[in-house]
Write an enzyme that holds these catalytic residues in place. Structure first.
Site: not given
Length: 222
Positions: A15, A192, A195
């Protein structure tokens, strides 16, 4: 050296590399690059060195581990015939051991599986490209006793070892993050610990470009 005219750079990972890219857009188009470090790298190459006409391809997919890369490697990497490949993978391989591991009882990636699978990807790719860049997985964390961060260090060590053993370029993203966190909070870069926000993505892009000796002065001398 690494930014020849009309060369093709392919970035692949999870991601952090994906960064919201549009899967429906043509490979290499601006809308296919996402909003993260890959897009920033492409912007630097496009804006400062337009005569190079370098194509940047983003093949990151949310949630992927090294075993997921293995399953799509031919389709998403080798089939596209890149000149250079940059890989960043590992955070999900570690995170799944802590993120409700009972949900992932059959697909946890232990350290040896990570090592062997990653090495296999390198061996498949190395004869077909000019160079491979391995980026360290990372966390925005400065608590060395944090269990997830401690486990991640083992996977980071594998990536660094693979780069050394295979004579590949290694970009130590974690070192750049650690240096930043000596001055500012992790919340400036991420919500977090995993990310990056736009600040975090710029740090990644700058670290990558610096490692590849990118010259921020445009080719016209300005």
């Amino acid at each position: 050296m690494f930014f020849e005219k009309q060369s093709k750079w392919l970035f692949i990972g999870d991601s952090v590399t994906d960064a919201g890219r549009d899967y429906q857009r043509k490979v290499g188009s601006f809308d296919s690059l996402g909003q993260g470090y890959v897009a920033i790298i492409a912007q630097a190459l496009t804006a400062l060195y337009p005569e190079k006409e370098i194509m940047v391809i983003n093949q990151g997919i949310n949630g992927h581990k090294v075993t997921d890369l293995e399953a799509r490697w031919h389709q998403d990497v080798l089939r596209l015939n890149p000149d250079y490949v940059s890989i960043m993978i590992g955070i999900n391989d570690v995170w799944r051991h802590f993120d409700q591991r009972f949900v992932h009882p059959n697909d946890l990636v232990d350290l040896e599986t990570f090592r062997c699978t990653y090495q296999d990807l390198v061996e498949q790719t190395k004869p077909q490209v000019k160079q491979i860049v391995l980026m360290s997985p990372f966390m925005f964390e400065n608590n060395l006793s944090d269990p997830m961060f401690a486990k991640l260090a083992e996977y980071q060590a594998v990536v660094k070892q693979l780069a050394r053993e295979n004579n590949l370029l290694y970009v130590d993203i974690q070192a750049a993050v650690n240096q930043y966190l000596k001055v500012q909070s992790s919340y400036i870069l991420s919500n977090d610990r995993v990310h990056p926000n736009q600040n975090g993505h710029f740090l990644l892009a700058h670290t990558w470009l610096k490692a590849l000796q990118f010259d921020w002065r445009s080719s016209d001398g300005n």
